[in-house]
Design a protein around this motif. Structure first.
Motif, mmCIF file in Angstrom:
data_model
loop_
_atom_site.group_PDB
_atom_site.id
_atom_site.type_symbol
_atom_site.label_atom_id
_atom_site.label_comp_id
_atom_site.label_asym_id
_atom_site.label_seq_id
_atom_site.Cartn_x
_atom_site.Cartn_y
_atom_site.Cartn_z
ATOM 1 N N ASN A 192 -14.909 58.773 11.869
ATOM 2 C CA ASN A 192 -13.744 59.596 11.541
ATOM 3 C C ASN A 192 -14.029 60.629 10.455
ATOM 4 O O ASN A 192 -13.226 61.543 10.252
ATOM 5 C CB ASN A 192 -12.586 58.702 11.080
ATOM 6 C CG ASN A 192 -12.108 57.780 12.180
ATOM 7 O OD1 ASN A 192 -12.170 58.123 13.361
ATOM 8 N ND2 ASN A 192 -11.637 56.600 11.807
ATOM 9 N N GLY A 193 -15.179 60.480 9.776
ATOM 10 C CA GLY A 193 -15.423 61.368 8.655
ATOM 11 C C GLY A 193 -16.526 62.375 8.844
ATOM 12 O O GLY A 193 -16.358 63.559 8.523
ATOM 13 N N SER A 194 -17.672 61.933 9.348
ATOM 14 C CA SER A 194 -18.839 62.814 9.348
ATOM 15 C C SER A 194 -19.319 63.222 10.732
ATOM 16 O O SER A 194 -20.327 63.914 10.841
ATOM 17 C CB SER A 194 -19.992 62.128 8.591
ATOM 18 O OG SER A 194 -20.327 60.900 9.208
ATOM 19 N N MET A 195 -18.656 62.779 11.780
ATOM 20 C CA MET A 195 -19.056 63.183 13.129
ATOM 21 C C MET A 195 -18.524 64.586 13.411
ATOM 22 O O MET A 195 -17.300 64.809 13.414
ATOM 23 C CB MET A 195 -18.499 62.212 14.173
ATOM 24 C CG MET A 195 -19.102 60.806 14.128
ATOM 25 S SD MET A 195 -20.755 60.693 14.774
ATOM 26 C CE MET A 195 -21.683 60.618 13.262
ATOM 27 N N SER A 196 -19.441 65.519 13.638
ATOM 28 C CA SER A 196 -18.999 66.903 13.843
ATOM 29 C C SER A 196 -19.493 67.510 15.144
ATOM 30 O O SER A 196 -18.897 68.456 15.645
ATOM 31 C CB SER A 196 -19.471 67.784 12.672
ATOM 32 O OG SER A 196 -20.889 67.723 12.560
ATOM 33 N N GLY A 197 -20.557 66.991 15.720
ATOM 34 C CA GLY A 197 -21.125 67.585 16.920
ATOM 35 C C GLY A 197 -21.135 66.622 18.074
ATOM 36 O O GLY A 197 -21.036 65.399 17.912
ATOM 37 N N VAL A 198 -21.264 67.177 19.257
ATOM 38 C CA VAL A 198 -21.303 66.352 20.471
ATOM 39 C C VAL A 198 -22.528 65.461 20.462
ATOM 40 O O VAL A 198 -22.479 64.292 20.865
ATOM 41 C CB VAL A 198 -21.291 67.260 21.719
ATOM 42 C CG1 VAL A 198 -21.480 66.429 22.979
ATOM 43 C CG2 VAL A 198 -19.989 68.042 21.789
ATOM 44 N N THR A 199 -23.653 66.003 19.994
ATOM 45 C CA THR A 199 -24.889 65.220 19.986
ATOM 46 C C THR A 199 -24.749 63.975 19.115
ATOM 47 O O THR A 199 -25.119 62.864 19.519
ATOM 48 C CB THR A 199 -26.048 66.083 19.472
ATOM 49 O OG1 THR A 199 -26.157 67.258 20.279
ATOM 50 C CG2 THR A 199 -27.346 65.301 19.524
ATOM 51 N N GLU B 58 -13.772 57.898 21.936
ATOM 52 C CA GLU B 58 -12.663 58.844 21.803
ATOM 53 C C GLU B 58 -13.124 60.111 21.093
ATOM 54 O O GLU B 58 -12.738 61.231 21.476
ATOM 55 C CB GLU B 58 -11.532 58.177 21.026
ATOM 56 C CG GLU B 58 -10.289 59.051 20.903
ATOM 57 C CD GLU B 58 -9.171 58.355 20.154
ATOM 58 O OE1 GLU B 58 -8.153 59.016 19.881
ATOM 59 O OE2 GLU B 58 -9.321 57.153 19.852
ATOM 60 N N MET B 59 -13.975 59.952 20.063
ATOM 61 C CA MET B 59 -14.509 61.120 19.374
ATOM 62 C C MET B 59 -15.357 61.967 20.316
ATOM 63 O O MET B 59 -15.221 63.202 20.376
ATOM 64 C CB MET B 59 -15.346 60.664 18.172
ATOM 65 C CG MET B 59 -16.096 61.788 17.462
ATOM 66 S SD MET B 59 -14.989 62.992 16.668
ATOM 67 C CE MET B 59 -14.370 61.976 15.318
ATOM 68 N N LEU B 60 -16.233 61.294 21.113
ATOM 69 C CA LEU B 60 -17.067 62.028 22.057
ATOM 70 C C LEU B 60 -16.208 62.734 23.098
ATOM 71 O O LEU B 60 -16.425 63.926 23.413
ATOM 72 C CB LEU B 60 -18.052 61.064 22.720
ATOM 73 C CG LEU B 60 -18.962 61.665 23.790
ATOM 74 C CD1 LEU B 60 -19.799 62.803 23.229
ATOM 75 C CD2 LEU B 60 -19.851 60.582 24.398
ATOM 76 N N SER B 61 -15.224 62.005 23.611
ATOM 77 C CA SER B 61 -14.335 62.617 24.598
ATOM 78 C C SER B 61 -13.578 63.789 23.995
ATOM 79 O O SER B 61 -13.392 64.837 24.641
ATOM 80 C CB SER B 61 -13.349 61.576 25.127
ATOM 81 O OG SER B 61 -14.037 60.524 25.776
#
Length: 794
Positions: free
Chosen positions: A533-540, A592-595
């Motif tokens: 929820n905090g540091s995920m910014s890219g699809v990879t 959910e983040m990836l989607s």
């Protein structure tokens, strides 16, 4: 001389013809006097009747009767008396003759005995001299023996043979004290014997005091040696269990070349004394005890020994405030252990020097003090590893003391009491370590060059999907977070098992499983959620996190199996109690983040839907521009993601994205930017959806046919909407059976809004919606009625 005996008459006989009342009273009175009875009743009766003279007459009659009886008796014995007097006179004559004969005999004896008496006096004098000489010789012999014993006692004293010296003193007192003829020697004995005994007692007491000082150092070394042996035995047991688990694992994998080795757990020495390397001697103690027994001071020495040892134990309880307990705890517990190992030996071989009750009381005191020290020190500790180190040493102390028969339940209760605190500290440490591991991860696939790296990061946690060793260099589908977190969790399990396995509790898997659940669900899952929820910014990165979560599922299975193996329970029991995947929140959040990120990418392509010609003159054959861009993106995504993501994760993500695309297509028709459209535009959308459905069907080789159909079903809303717009029988939408079968994903409110935007003069569906003023055929009238009914429902 013959004597005649008269029988006593008790009651005078009464004549038969005189049986009157007076005679009867006389008879009773005579009988009472003869029998010695009380005459009071007769006297009272006589005076009461007023006739005392009758009583006097009866008494006079009785007197006369007795006098006559006495006369008869005297007359009967008189003749005998006369004969006795005659005999005495004859005897007197014989006595005079005998006297005369004795006088003559005495005169003859005197004349003969005088020379003999003179000789006897000489003999008595000579015999007295002989006795005196023999007495003097005996006295000299006694003095010589006494001097020899004294010399022997001095020799024993000079050589330190105190017991033999005391035996000599006892022999002197027993055999010579009362019969020593020399008063000088007797005074010497009375003075020197107590002094010698005092000297011996002082010397022995000094040796015993030196032993008390020495035994403290010996006890500490002895305790460390005993606890070290317990630690070595535990290590051998651990190695044996590891080999057993490896054999069980090989058997579980059904390997042909399994080798089972039965090893005997030889712990070497079952006790310190059996090994012959106890390193301490009790000779000075037993020597002092024996000497005091000989001196008759046994009870005093027993008390002295117990009091001194009790003082030593009390001083052993002192915990230095200058040295941290973590550094001094081994010395503290080893000193106490050595103390009671010595006392156990003394109890068994000391001949009653100390009683079992006294040792048990000392042990109870020691246990109470150790428990209070542990309680105090544990309350101050804030590091799980420190608490584990002390707990392990205390458990080894318990094993050592149990071998000697000392109860350790109270110590184990203290360890169990701090179980929760230890695990809370352990969870806190793991939380920090996991946070550091996640912060250091760049969320890139791990690159392994050597086989040992693969074994360390994959095989050690059973993360492999195949038993075939891959070619190197090997690119793993996960990032460094997975093995780093696995190592942290495995270390947590091993530390937890180490704390629980030697705490007196036989079955502790449920406890370890509870804390393992907390570690996974609270700590690891929470840390992963925070990163997602905090540091995920890219699809990879999001895709890598989703791939990591899939690998974590296999890792979690390994965690519970590993905990079961270390806890000593069969794997089938652990499999029965397995719960659902504990990282579901993080897994769902990652997917959910990836989607969400993929949807953002797709939204960029779907923005081209604004370029669609909604009032086209002819239907578009190759699909609109936006759908071609979307399909190219999805195909690129699949080709990339299938290298990392598991099939089921990829299916769920694609299904979510396709469902979003379907919603966006319907939303475009529903939105305000599209005010009207015709059938040609609808037919173009139909081509777009067919292309998307074809994409879903083409994933069957990667997925399964069922998963491909499920993936295709994500477009159901847009597909049903287009089918309805192109249908020649729109009234079927009102049929519940047909609606449930063919249009179950449509909302009638959306149908109403979208159908009103359709503008077309053809005979197709809703062709009359935009030409309300023109003349309509009956079919179009029924369609208008359908729209009206839908509006009424709305």
């Amino acid at each position: 001389m013959i004597s005649t005996k008269m029988r006593r008459k008790v009651v005078p006989a009464a004549k038969e013809n005189g049986d009157t009342g007076d005679k009867q009273d006389q008879l009773f009175l005579s009988a009472a006097i003869c029998n010695g009875e009380d005459l009071g009743p007769f006297i009272r009766k006589g005076f009461a009747s007023g006739k005392p003279e009758i009583l006097l007459r009866h008494l006079e009659h009785f007197r006369r009767y007795k006098e006559s009886e006495i006369e008869d008796v005297c007359r009967a014995h008189y003749q005998d008396f006369i004969m006795a007097v005659d005999d005495l006179r004859s005897l007197l004559s014989d006595v005079d003759t005998l006297k005369s004969s004795l006088y003559d005999s005495n005169a003859k004896l005197q004349s003969v005995a005088v020379p003999l008496l003179t000789t006897l006096d000489s003999f008595v004098e000579a015999r007295s001299k002989c006795r005196n000489i023999a007495l003097a010789i005996g006295s000299l012999n006694i003095c010589v023996q006494l001097i020899e014993l004294c010399s022997r006692a001095n020799l024993h004293l000079s050589k330190g043979n105190f017991y033999m010296a005391l035996k000599c003193l006892d022999s002197i007192e027993r055999d010579f004290h009362d019969k020593t003829p020399s008063s000088t020697l007797k005074r010497m004995m009375e003075k020197q014997i107590p002094a010698i005994r005092t000297h011996i007692e002082r010397k022995v007491s000094k040796e015993f005091g030196d032993w008390l000082v020495e035994i403290r150092i010996v006890s500490r070394n002895l305790g460390q040696l005993a606890i070290g042996q317990a630690s070595a035995a535990r290590q051998r047991e651990e190695e044996l269990r590891i080999k057993q688990r490896e054999a069980e694992e090989q058997s579980r994998l059904s390997l042909r070349d399994c080798v089972y080795a039965l090893e005997e757990d030889d712990d070497g020495n079952s006790g310190m004394e059996e090994s012959g390397e106890d390193g301490f001697a009790l000779t000075p103690l037993y020597r002092a005890y024996h000497i005091h027994q000989t001196l008759g001071l046994e009870a005093r020495f027993q008390k002295y020994y117990f009091e001194n040892r009790k003082l030593q134990l009390t001083s052993d309880f002192q915990v230095s405030s200058m040295t941290p307990f973590l550094e001094s705890h081994q010395t503290f517990f080893a000193q106490i252990a050595g103390f009671f190992i010595v006392e156990d030996r003394v109890l068994r071989t000391g001949g009653g020097l100390i009683s079992k009750m006294e040792v048990e009381n000392l042990w109870d005191t020691a246990v109470s003090k150790m428990c209070s020290v542990l309680e105090d020190q544990f309350s101050r500790m804030h590091t799980a590893n420190h608490l584990l180190l002390i707990k392990d040493y205390v458990s080894l102390l318990g094993v050592t003391m149990r071998r000697y028969g000392f109860p350790i339940d109270a110590l184990l209760d203290v360890l169990s009491k701090h179980r929760d605190k230890y695990h809370e500290l352990l969870l806190s440490d793991c939380r920090k370590q996991i946070a550091e591991a996640l912060a250091a991860d760049k969320f890139e696939q791990m690159y392994m060059k050597k086989e040992y790296e693969y074994s360390m990061n994959v095989l050690s946690f059973q993360l492999q999907t195949s038993n075939i060793m891959p070619a190197f260099p090997f690119v793993a589908p996960f990032s460094s977070t997975v093995p780093d977190c696995c190592r942290i969790v495995r270390s947590f399990i091993e530390d937890s098992v180490s704390f629980m396995s030697h705490g007196g509790q036989l079955e502790f898997y449920d406890v370890i499983k509870k804390y393992l659940d907390r570690l996974l669900t609270e700590v690891l899952d929470g840390a992963l959620l925070k990163v997602i929820n905090g540091s995920m910014s890219g699809v990879t990165q999001a895709m890598q996190m989703a791939a990591n979560m899939a690998v974590f599922e296999r890792a979690c299975d390994f965690f519970f199996r590993h905990a079961a193996q270390l806890s000593g329970i069969p794997l089938r029991m652990a499999e029965r109690g397995r719960r659902q995947f504990p990282l579901t929140k993080a897994r769902d959040a990652a997917e959910e983040m990836l989607s969400g990120l993929l949807k953002q990418k797709v939204d960029g392509f779907l923005s081209l839907i604004e370029n669609v010609n909604w009032m086209a003159d002819e239907p578009l054959q190759g699909g609109n521009e936006y759908v071609n861009e979307v399909i190219i993106f999805l195909e690129t995504l699949v080709s990339t993601a299938q290298q990392i993501l598991p099939v089921q994760v990829l299916r769920r993500v694609l299904q979510d994205v396709l469902s979003h695309i379907s919603e966006m297509i319907v939303g475009a028709l529903l939105g305000e930017s599209v005010r009207r459209f015709n059938v040609n535009a609808v037919m173009g959308l139909d081509v777009d959806i067919r292309l998307l459905e074809s994409f879903a069907e083409n994933q069957a080789p990667l997925l399964t046919e069922a998963d491909a159909n499920q993936l295709k079903s994500a477009l159901v809303e847009s597909r049903q909407m287009i089918n309805l717009l192109l249908s020649n029988h729109p009234e079927n939408f009102l049929n519940p059976v047909i609606r449930e079968r063919s249009y179950n994903a449509l909302d009638y409110r959306k149908v109403v809004i979208i159908s009103e935007k359709l503008r077309d003069q053809s005979d197709r569906l809703f062709g009359s919606f935009g030409t309300r003023g023109a003349k309509q055929n009956p079919k179009k009238k029924s369609l208008d009625a359908l729209i009206k009914r839908l509006k009424d429902v709305n």
